[in-house]
Design a protein around this motif. Structure first.
Motif, PDB file in Angstrom:
ATOM      1  N   ALA A 190       0.847  -1.196   0.000  1.00 11.10           N
ATOM      2  CA  ALA A 190       0.000   0.000   0.000  1.00 11.10           C
ATOM      3  C   ALA A 190       0.880   1.243   0.000  1.00 11.10           C
ATOM      4  CB  ALA A 190      -0.923   0.005   1.224  1.00 11.10           C
ATOM      5  N   LEU A 191       0.644   2.122  -0.964  1.00  9.33           N
ATOM      6  CA  LEU A 191       1.376   3.378  -1.011  1.00  9.33           C
ATOM      7  C   LEU A 191       0.765   4.364  -0.022  1.00  9.33           C
ATOM      8  CD1 LEU A 191       1.945   3.864  -4.846  1.00  9.33           C
ATOM      9  CD2 LEU A 191       3.058   2.313  -3.225  1.00  9.33           C
ATOM     10  N   SER A 192       1.584   5.263   0.496  1.00 13.69           N
ATOM     11  CA  SER A 192       1.103   6.217   1.487  1.00 13.69           C
ATOM     12  C   SER A 192       1.785   7.570   1.292  1.00 13.69           C
ATOM     13  CB  SER A 192       1.377   5.707   2.905  1.00 13.69           C
ATOM     14  OG  SER A 192       0.990   6.657   3.881  1.00 13.69           O
ATOM     15  N   GLN A 193       1.038   8.625   1.564  1.00  9.72           N
ATOM     16  CA  GLN A 193       1.588   9.964   1.527  1.00  9.72           C
ATOM     17  C   GLN A 193       2.319  10.265   2.828  1.00  9.72           C
ATOM     18  OE1 GLN A 193       1.783  11.815  -0.957  1.00  9.72           O
ATOM     19  NE2 GLN A 193      -0.036  11.839  -2.237  1.00  9.72           N
ATOM     20  N   LEU A 194       3.201  11.241   2.769  1.00  8.32           N
ATOM     21  CA  LEU A 194       3.898  11.733   3.953  1.00  8.32           C
ATOM     22  C   LEU A 194       3.430  13.149   4.272  1.00  8.32           C
ATOM     23  CD1 LEU A 194       7.591  10.572   3.341  1.00  8.32           C
ATOM     24  CD2 LEU A 194       5.899   9.534   4.847  1.00  8.32           C
ATOM     25  N   GLN A 196      11.081  10.031   7.884  1.00  7.03           N
ATOM     26  CA  GLN A 196      11.130   9.251   9.112  1.00  7.03           C
ATOM     27  C   GLN A 196       9.744   8.655   9.355  1.00  7.03           C
ATOM     28  OE1 GLN A 196      12.325  12.047  12.117  1.00  7.03           O
ATOM     29  NE2 GLN A 196      14.218  12.612  11.061  1.00  7.03           N
ATOM     30  N   LEU A 197       9.682   7.663  10.249  1.00 13.21           N
ATOM     31  CA  LEU A 197       8.399   7.021  10.535  1.00 13.21           C
ATOM     32  C   LEU A 197       7.355   8.017  11.031  1.00 13.21           C
ATOM     33  CD1 LEU A 197       9.554   3.688  12.244  1.00 13.21           C
ATOM     34  CD2 LEU A 197       8.383   3.923  10.048  1.00 13.21           C
ATOM     35  N   ALA A 198       7.813   9.003  11.776  1.00 15.60           N
ATOM     36  CA  ALA A 198       6.877   9.996  12.311  1.00 15.60           C
ATOM     37  C   ALA A 198       6.256  10.861  11.218  1.00 15.60           C
ATOM     38  CB  ALA A 198       7.577  10.881  13.339  1.00 15.60           C
ATOM     39  N   ASP A 199       6.835  10.833  10.016  1.00 12.40           N
ATOM     40  CA  ASP A 199       6.311  11.646   8.921  1.00 12.40           C
ATOM     41  C   ASP A 199       5.102  11.009   8.237  1.00 12.40           C
ATOM     42  OD1 ASP A 199       8.314  13.578   9.253  1.00 12.40           O
ATOM     43  OD2 ASP A 199       9.717  12.420   8.019  1.00 12.40           O
ATOM     44  N   LEU A 200       4.820   9.749   8.551  1.00 10.64           N
ATOM     45  CA  LEU A 200       3.645   9.102   7.970  1.00 10.64           C
ATOM     46  C   LEU A 200       2.386   9.806   8.438  1.00 10.64           C
ATOM     47  CD1 LEU A 200       4.542   5.335   8.441  1.00 10.64           C
ATOM     48  CD2 LEU A 200       4.075   6.432   6.255  1.00 10.64           C
ATOM     49  N   ARG A 201       1.499  10.063   7.504  1.00  6.54           N
ATOM     50  CA  ARG A 201       0.212  10.640   7.899  1.00  6.54           C
ATOM     51  C   ARG A 201      -0.554   9.608   8.713  1.00  6.54           C
ATOM     52  NH1 ARG A 201      -2.235  13.800   2.579  1.00  6.54           N
ATOM     53  NH2 ARG A 201      -0.718  15.486   2.530  1.00  6.54           N
ATOM     54  N   GLU A 202      -1.175  10.053   9.805  1.00  6.11           N
ATOM     55  CA  GLU A 202      -1.850   9.151  10.736  1.00  6.11           C
ATOM     56  C   GLU A 202      -0.916   7.985  11.074  1.00  6.11           C
ATOM     57  OE1 GLU A 202      -4.507  11.337   8.108  1.00  6.11           O
ATOM     58  OE2 GLU A 202      -3.473   9.505   7.554  1.00  6.11           O
ATOM     59  N   SER A 203       0.341   8.347  11.440  1.00  7.40           N
ATOM     60  CA  SER A 203       1.428   7.366  11.491  1.00  7.40           C
ATOM     61  C   SER A 203       1.231   6.266  12.518  1.00  7.40           C
ATOM     62  CB  SER A 203       2.756   8.079  11.764  1.00  7.40           C
ATOM     63  OG  SER A 203       2.722   8.724  13.034  1.00  7.40           O
ATOM     64  N   GLN A 209       2.078   0.767  13.194  1.00 10.65           N
ATOM     65  CA  GLN A 209       1.807  -0.378  14.059  1.00 10.65           C
ATOM     66  C   GLN A 209       1.391  -1.604  13.265  1.00 10.65           C
ATOM     67  OE1 GLN A 209      -0.982   0.390  17.255  1.00 10.65           O
ATOM     68  NE2 GLN A 209      -1.706  -1.710  17.248  1.00 10.65           N
ATOM     69  N   ASP A 210       0.518  -1.427  12.281  1.00  8.87           N
ATOM     70  CA  ASP A 210      -0.040  -2.571  11.551  1.00  8.87           C
ATOM     71  C   ASP A 210       0.879  -3.083  10.451  1.00  8.87           C
ATOM     72  OD1 ASP A 210      -2.387  -2.563  13.059  1.00  8.87           O
ATOM     73  OD2 ASP A 210      -3.319  -1.057  11.780  1.00  8.87           O
ATOM     74  N   ALA A 211       1.777  -2.244   9.957  1.00 11.78           N
ATOM     75  CA  ALA A 211       2.627  -2.642   8.825  1.00 11.78           C
ATOM     76  C   ALA A 211       3.731  -3.586   9.280  1.00 11.78           C
ATOM     77  CB  ALA A 211       3.230  -1.407   8.173  1.00 11.78           C
ATOM     78  N   ASP A 212       4.049  -4.560   8.422  1.00  9.89           N
ATOM     79  CA  ASP A 212       5.183  -5.439   8.665  1.00  9.89           C
ATOM     80  C   ASP A 212       6.472  -4.820   8.126  1.00  9.89           C
ATOM     81  OD1 ASP A 212       3.877  -8.110   9.652  1.00  9.89           O
ATOM     82  OD2 ASP A 212       2.659  -7.469   7.962  1.00  9.89           O
TER      83      ASP A 212
END
Length: 505
Positions: A389-393, A406-413, A418-421
């Motif tokens: 799944a692609l995701s915006q930052l 960085q991980l914190a840059d994920l929207r609704e991170s 948590q769910d991503a492997d």
């Protein structure tokens, strides 16, 4: 006259029948009371039988309502650690009018007394479950027919079809149990088989190949049941990377006759199937896709297009460009494709933020995204395929001097992380470097400016056509960076040969 003739003609037609059954006569739904009695009696005689059939059968699977209640009562007692036999159950059914025609509470004793052997108990349970499925199919078919007859603007035919497919899929999963406990020796055997298969493959990957050598080395390919998030800022090439990986997997499956790679489902919520196929056509024909759109092509290019399209059409890549899909609709379509194409081994979604969850969250997008990521992870496990799944930052990247995500840059991170492997970012320093051309400062000498400008030019040469995959999270392996070659005009990611040389050395 016409009506009379029609009526007369109808009276001469034979009665409709299906497989020898006269449809003009009422039919009893499939059931086997004797099998139900034999199973209940076996459990009453030996409660250990319930351990073998408890995961397969629920009370509603029995045809006889009284048998449903007896099985439910036995299950309750056994799960509490009590004994379920005619004596302990007698008090529950002593004054039960439903048992009166069968002899009252003595019926429990008759069930136990009629048991010859408990060896066939599981076979009886399987038969009861099969008959329940048949009855459920009959009821579902009747519901579908009745619903189709109703003219409802809020429930159009396509939605009814999706609902019917969902009900059928859930019915097919009825009675499926979890894997339960697996002995270590069996688990080790599976691990050795997996390693042997990977060793025999030319790519030496255990999962679905991405076609990108160094990325496959880092991940071992995309693993079954994993949720992989590919994130990046706009213009980093997320869609291009996803398209390349999807096509590489489909190409590997085609060229190895199913030994490697996988058939791929591509849910393109942002681009149409025509735009996506134009990208692929330009990539494989070595003609920039923007020139194809503008018509800036040569006559000889059409020969390339025909040959390329014939080659690409043989690849097992399936595109769904329906916009604004919900997770439930996506799940239904993926299940449908899995039934039609058993070789389906990878799903790509472009992109996550364009999906919709339930309607109950209102403006709470964080909770909605949590539902979406949980749904995607559940679907990956259910179909046993990797989902990319692609995701915006967020824009926080642009405000930092160091543009590496960085991980914190994920929207609704929170929920995504948590769910991503696997979480990996697409980063191209060239994009930011070209937008940071130095200007001469007021107090800067021409010599210093020229030196600074020269360094900027040299850095531009170093990062030209270079992209990085930053693996920020991986449950099953190491994190780190994977350099790739990026060809902008063809939106193509490929292996970086100088990186390969350094790795080999």
């Amino acid at each position: 006259m016409k009506t009379a003739m029609t009526q007369a003609a109808l009276t001469t037609l034979p009665a409709l029948s299906t497989h020898g059954h006269d449809l003009t006569q009422p039919r009893t739904q499939p059931h086997n009371v004797e099998a139900e009695q034999a199973l209940l009696g076996a459990i009453l005689v030996n409660n250990n039988v319930f351990e073998k059939v408890g995961d397969l059968l629920a009370p509603e699977h029995f045809y006889n309502p009284t048998h449903q209640r007896i099985y439910d009562a036995m299950a309750t007692l056994i799960q509490r650690g009590s004994i379920a036999d005619p004596k302990t159950l007698r008090g529950l059914f002593e004054n039960d009018p439903a048992l009166a025609p069968m002899g009252g509470a003595h019926y429990l004793g008759d069930l136990a007394a009629g048991v010859v052997t408990i060896i066939n108990a599981y076979d009886y349970a399987a038969l009861i479950h099969d008959l329940h499925l048949r009855r459920s199919l009959i009821n579902l078919g009747e519901d579908i027919v009745n619903e189709a007859y109703q003219q409802d603007l809020e429930n159009p035919a396509p939605r009814q079809i999706e609902h019917a497919e969902q009900c059928l899929f859930e019915l097919a999963r009825t009675g499926e149990t979890d894997r339960g406990f697996v002995r270590l020796d069996k688990a080790l055997t599976s691990s050795l088989r997996l390693a042997d298969e990977a060793f025999k493959r030319d790519s030496h990957v255990t999962g679905v190949t991405t076609g990108l050598r160094d990325l496959d080395r880092k991940l071992g390919g995309f693993q079954k049941s994993d949720l992989i998030i590919v994130a990046g800022r706009p213009s980093m090439g997320k869609t291009a990377l996803a398209t390349n990986m999807a096509m590489n997997a489909a190409k590997a499956w085609h060229e190895t006759e199913g030994k490697e790679g996988a058939a791929v489902a591509f849910f393109s919520l942002e681009m149409s199937s025509e735009q996506l196929s134009t990208r692929l056509l330009g990539d494989y024909a070595s003609v920039p896709s923007d020139k194809i759109r503008r018509g800036e092509i040569k006559r000889d290019d059409f020969t390339k297009f025909v040959e390329t399209s014939q080659y690409l059409s043989r690849m097992p890549l399936y595109i769904d460009d329906t916009p604004a899909l919900t997770v439930a609709a996506l799940r239904t379509r993926a299940r449908r494709l899995k039934r039609l194409v058993p070789a389906l081994g990878m799903i790509v979604i472009d992109y996550l933020q364009l999906l919709h969850g339930g309607t109950r969250y209102g403006d709470n997008r964080v909770q909605e995204v949590s539902e979406i990521t949980r749904g995607l992870k559940g679907l990956a496990k259910e179909l046993d395929v990797p989902i990319v799944a692609l995701s915006q930052l967020s824009r926080a990247v642009e405000s930092r001097e160091d543009k590496h995500p960085q991980l914190a840059d994920l929207r609704e991170s929170g929920s995504i992380e948590q769910d991503a492997d696997v979480v990996m970012f697409v980063y191209r320093e060239e994009y930011y470097h070209m937008r940071s051309e130095p200007a001469r400062r007021n107090d800067e000498s021409e010599e210093k400016f020229n030196t600074r400008y020269q360094r900027w030019m040299e850095r531009g040469d170093e990062v030209r056509n270079i992209a990085e995959i930053l693996i920020a999270k991986q449950r099953h392996g190491p994190i780190g960076n994977v350099p790739l070659h990026f060809d902008g005009p063809f939106t193509r990611f490929s292996n970086l040969e100088k990186q390969f040389a350094s790795v080999e050395s």
